[in-house]
Design a protein around this motif. Structure first.
Motif, short mmCIF file in Angstrom:
data_model
loop_
_atom_site.label_atom_id
_atom_site.label_comp_id
_atom_site.label_asym_id
_atom_site.label_seq_id
_atom_site.Cartn_x
_atom_site.Cartn_y
_atom_site.Cartn_z
N ALA A 90 0.00 13.78 7.98
CA ALA A 90 -0.80 14.81 7.30
C ALA A 90 -2.26 14.39 7.34
O ALA A 90 -2.59 13.25 7.68
CB ALA A 90 -0.32 14.99 5.86
N GLU A 91 -3.14 15.28 6.96
CA GLU A 91 -4.57 14.99 6.93
C GLU A 91 -4.91 14.10 5.75
O GLU A 91 -4.22 14.09 4.72
CB GLU A 91 -5.38 16.29 6.81
N ALA A 92 -6.01 13.35 5.88
CA ALA A 92 -6.53 12.56 4.76
C ALA A 92 -8.05 12.63 4.77
O ALA A 92 -8.65 13.40 4.02
CB ALA A 92 -6.04 11.12 4.83
N GLU A 93 -8.71 11.86 5.64
CA GLU A 93 -10.18 11.83 5.65
C GLU A 93 -10.78 13.21 5.87
O GLU A 93 -11.71 13.61 5.18
CB GLU A 93 -10.67 10.86 6.73
N ARG A 94 -10.27 13.97 6.83
CA ARG A 94 -10.85 15.28 7.11
C ARG A 94 -10.57 16.27 5.98
O ARG A 94 -11.34 17.21 5.77
CB ARG A 94 -10.30 15.83 8.43
N TYR A 95 -9.50 16.06 5.25
CA TYR A 95 -9.13 16.94 4.15
C TYR A 95 -9.86 16.59 2.87
O TYR A 95 -10.03 17.45 1.98
CB TYR A 95 -7.62 16.83 3.93
N MET A 96 -10.33 15.36 2.75
CA MET A 96 -10.84 14.86 1.48
C MET A 96 -12.00 15.67 0.91
O MET A 96 -12.03 15.93 -0.31
CB MET A 96 -11.22 13.38 1.60
N PRO A 97 -13.01 16.08 1.68
CA PRO A 97 -14.10 16.85 1.04
C PRO A 97 -13.61 18.10 0.32
O PRO A 97 -14.02 18.37 -0.82
CB PRO A 97 -15.01 17.20 2.23
N ASP A 98 -12.71 18.86 0.94
CA ASP A 98 -12.19 20.07 0.30
C ASP A 98 -11.29 19.71 -0.88
O ASP A 98 -11.35 20.36 -1.94
CB ASP A 98 -11.40 20.91 1.31
N PHE A 99 -10.47 18.68 -0.70
CA PHE A 99 -9.57 18.31 -1.78
C PHE A 99 -10.33 17.77 -2.98
O PHE A 99 -9.98 18.06 -4.14
CB PHE A 99 -8.56 17.28 -1.28
N LEU A 100 -11.37 16.98 -2.72
CA LEU A 100 -12.14 16.42 -3.83
C LEU A 100 -12.84 17.53 -4.60
O LEU A 100 -12.94 17.48 -5.84
CB LEU A 100 -13.16 15.42 -3.30
N ASP A 101 -13.31 18.56 -3.90
CA ASP A 101 -13.93 19.70 -4.58
C ASP A 101 -12.90 20.40 -5.47
O ASP A 101 -13.18 20.73 -6.63
CB ASP A 101 -14.50 20.67 -3.55
N LEU A 102 -11.69 20.61 -4.95
CA LEU A 102 -10.63 21.23 -5.75
C LEU A 102 -10.29 20.36 -6.96
O LEU A 102 -10.13 20.87 -8.08
CB LEU A 102 -9.40 21.42 -4.86
N PHE A 103 -10.20 19.05 -6.74
CA PHE A 103 -9.85 18.12 -7.81
C PHE A 103 -10.91 18.15 -8.91
O PHE A 103 -10.57 18.18 -10.11
CB PHE A 103 -9.72 16.72 -7.22
N ASN A 104 -12.17 18.15 -8.53
CA ASN A 104 -13.24 18.18 -9.53
C ASN A 104 -13.25 19.49 -10.30
O ASN A 104 -13.54 19.50 -11.51
CB ASN A 104 -14.59 17.96 -8.85
N ARG A 105 -12.96 20.59 -9.64
CA ARG A 105 -12.91 21.88 -10.35
C ARG A 105 -11.76 21.90 -11.36
O ARG A 105 -11.87 22.45 -12.46
CB ARG A 105 -12.78 23.03 -9.35
N LEU A 106 -10.64 21.29 -10.97
CA LEU A 106 -9.50 21.22 -11.89
C LEU A 106 -9.83 20.35 -13.10
O LEU A 106 -9.51 20.70 -14.24
CB LEU A 106 -8.28 20.67 -11.15
N LYS A 107 -10.49 19.22 -12.88
CA LYS A 107 -10.91 18.38 -13.99
C LYS A 107 -11.87 19.12 -14.92
O LYS A 107 -11.78 19.02 -16.14
CB LYS A 107 -11.58 17.11 -13.47
N ALA A 108 -12.80 19.87 -14.33
CA ALA A 108 -13.80 20.59 -15.13
C ALA A 108 -13.15 21.62 -16.05
O ALA A 108 -13.65 21.88 -17.16
CB ALA A 108 -14.81 21.26 -14.20
N GLN A 109 -12.06 22.22 -15.61
CA GLN A 109 -11.36 23.20 -16.44
C GLN A 109 -10.95 22.62 -17.79
O GLN A 109 -10.87 23.34 -18.79
CB GLN A 109 -10.10 23.69 -15.73
N TYR A 110 -10.71 21.31 -17.80
CA TYR A 110 -10.20 20.67 -19.02
C TYR A 110 -11.20 19.69 -19.62
O TYR A 110 -10.84 18.83 -20.42
CB TYR A 110 -8.88 19.97 -18.71
N GLY A 111 -12.47 19.83 -19.24
CA GLY A 111 -13.52 19.02 -19.83
C GLY A 111 -13.45 17.55 -19.46
O GLY A 111 -13.87 16.69 -20.24
#
Length: 565
Positions: A442-463
């Motif tokens: 599966a992807e890792a390095e190439r996927y990371m920028p998009d995944f990190l953005d998704l992860f940060n948005r999910l964290k932001a939802q819960y402060g």
């Protein structure tokens, strides 16, 4: 004591095929030299790519192009990854600049700083291999034992506030590396064209079979666990007393790789077993590696790492064998504390008055605009360089009067934001994965920028934006980015699907556990959202996410998952 070592005098044909290859390789020569001269293929034919790993070289191809090239009846788009051996990750300014020049000339994918504190050059074509290796030699560096069944590059952690201790530990790391590398003449014979005919005893430390599998050694300087010491085959934990290096607690048997297809394959944390004096460390490492050489499994390659040797024979056996070889038992382990396994980014002043500045490098990839920015910076930088096991770049040995000027230069070139990046990004790692790693599913390095953005948005939802969490993504379960020591980790199973591991500690001293298998991006959000909500509502002050999951017993309610094998 019963001697249960692997009988290396037995018929080598009863051992694993890799052992047979090594035995017949003439101390790692094989027919590599002949394969380099073959103009009919971009590959090195036969089994020689396995031997080339001992020389620090992986044969790869561009997997994005495989199907099209097969349809057109073309061989794969062969290329090579070359990994340098850089003990402790320390380089001079000139060495960094030299590596940059070589990468521009010979490597198609720039420079990559790895989680083993070294540099990989990807996309090197076969006709350029010798010229690249000789260029690396001219910089005072090499690639031997950066891969293969040997002692890999020795890593060394950093505590910038303890510069004098760091200097001592870094010196021991270099001594250990030099002591443990293979001494075969195959390397200079093949790559430098020097005259080194094979000899029966040219590598007495290793013998003709070398090690059963790779062996990783690492030094860490508490309270920063940047090397993830519990993931090492042999970890040496610096014990600082009254500001001085007293010695090392030793821990053994760590290993991050596993196979999802075997129940008897698993990651494992190293165990602290005792203490040694500081000056004993290089020789001690050689003794421990010798035990693994003699007792590691040479028939079942997937059970050949040191962690399995210890689980098969036991710690009591190991301590008895160790004492016999050392002539003395281990002393009792001493107290220490670890606080994090990320890098302390930004500026830090050491006890010697010198400054260190650590720059965040996303996924360790130095290419494009960043490579040009760093090229401009190093034209006027006079200090030294250190690579970190979290894939970052550290500027070291900066005098007090130089700091302001260096900061201005970083500002001018747009590099200063890397001194204080997004907190979550600074605690996130990924492996190379696709398109070049042959093991990636599966992807890792190439996927990371998009995944990190998704992860940060999910964290932001819960402060939770300001709360860093160790996050790691790998393209397969082999563990190059040390996922099983993270609070949250994804290991690749198939395109777009990952196993989700949770519950490691922020300090890197607790192993994560499988929470769900075959997780897609949407499923990841569905699984993590209620856990983040609970964390935001019930966490204790200063409590980290992994610790909360364990304290609140949330991992015990892991979703039931049937994993195909």
């Amino acid at each position: 004591m019963v001697d249960r070592r692997c009988d290396l005098t037995q018929d080598v044909n009863t051992l694993h095929a890799n052992e047979q290859l090594k035995a017949n390789s003439r101390h790692l020569r094989g027919t590599i030299a002949e394969g380099l001269e073959n103009p009919l293929t971009g590959a090195v034919p036969g089994d020689d790519p396995l031997l080339m790993k001992f020389h620090g070289i992986y044969q790869q191809d561009d997997r994005d192009l495989r199907t099209d090239r097969t349809r057109r009846k073309l061989e794969p788009n062969y290329q090579f990854m070359v990994r340098l051996r850089i003990p402790g990750g320390t380089l001079s300014k000139k060495q960094w600049q030299g590596i940059d020049r070589l990468s521009r000339r010979f490597a198609e994918r720039g420079i990559r700083i790895t989680t083993r504190q070294t540099i990989q050059l990807h996309g090197v074509r076969k006709p350029n291999l010798r010229a690249l290796m000789q260029g690396i030699r001219d910089l005072g560096l090499d690639t031997i034992a950066a891969c293969g069944d040997d002692s890999r590059g020795v890593v060394c952690g950093s505590n910038p506030s303890l510069s004098n201790v760091h200097h001592q530990v870094a010196t021991l790391a270099r001594e250990t590396s030099n002591r443990l590398i293979p001494k075969t003449g195959a390397y200079p014979q093949i790559w430098y064209r020097e005259d080194h005919p094979p000899k029966d005893d040219e590598d007495p430390q290793y013998g003709p079979l070398y090690l059963p599998r790779k062996f990783k050694v690492g030094y860490v300087i508490p309270p920063v666990n940047d090397i993830d010491v519990y993931g090492q085959d042999l970890g040496l934990i610096a014990i600082i007393e009254d500001g001085r290096l007293s010695g090392f607690n030793i821990c053994v048997g760590g290993g991050m790789g596993q196979l999802d297809t075997r129940e008897d394959s698993y990651p494992r944390l190293a165990e602290v077993l005792g203490f040694i004096e500081a000056d004993q460390a290089p020789a001690f490492a050689e003794i421990v590696m010798g035990i693994q050489r003699d007792f590691g499994d040479r028939k079942d390659r997937h059970r050949a790492r040191f962690k399995y040797t210890l689980d098969r024979l036991g710690n009591d056996w190991f301590l008895e064998e160790l004492a016999s070889r050392r002539g003395q038992p281990l002393a009792a382990a001493r107290p220490f504390q670890l606080t994090q396994n990320g890098d302390p980014l930004g500026w830090h002043q050491g006890d010697d008055g010198l400054w260190h500045a650590t720059l965040y490098i996303e996924n360790g990839r130095v290419d494009g605009a960043l490579r040009d920015q760093l090229e401009g910076f190093f034209q006027q930088y006079g200090g030294q360089v250190r690579l970190t096991t979290n894939q970052n770049l550290q500027l070291t040995h900066v005098e007090d009067h130089e700091r302001e000027q260096i900061q201005w230069r970083l500002d001018d070139l747009g590099l200063s934001p890397r001194l204080a990046p997004d907190q979550q990004a600074a605690h996130t790692l990924s492996c190379v994965a696709l398109p070049t790693c042959g093991l990636a599913m599966a992807e890792a390095e190439r996927y990371m920028p998009d995944f990190l953005d998704l992860f940060n948005r999910l964290k932001a939802q819960y402060g939770l934006t300001q709360i860093p969490m160790t996050l790691r993504v790998t393209g397969c379960p082999n563990g190059c980015a040390r996922p099983y020591l993270a609070e949250i980790a994804l290991t690749g199973r198939a395109p777009g699907l990952y196993n989700l591991y949770l519950g490691g500690s922020f300090q890197g001293d607790r192993q994560a556990r499988l929470y769900a298998g075959n997780v897609s991006e949407n499923r990841f959000i569905d699984l993590m959202a209620p856990l983040f909500e609970a964390f935001s509502q019930r966490r204790h002050p200063q409590e980290h996410f992994g610790d909360f999951l364990v304290r609140d017993h949330l991992l015990e309610a892991a979703p039931v998952t049937v994993m195909p094998r």
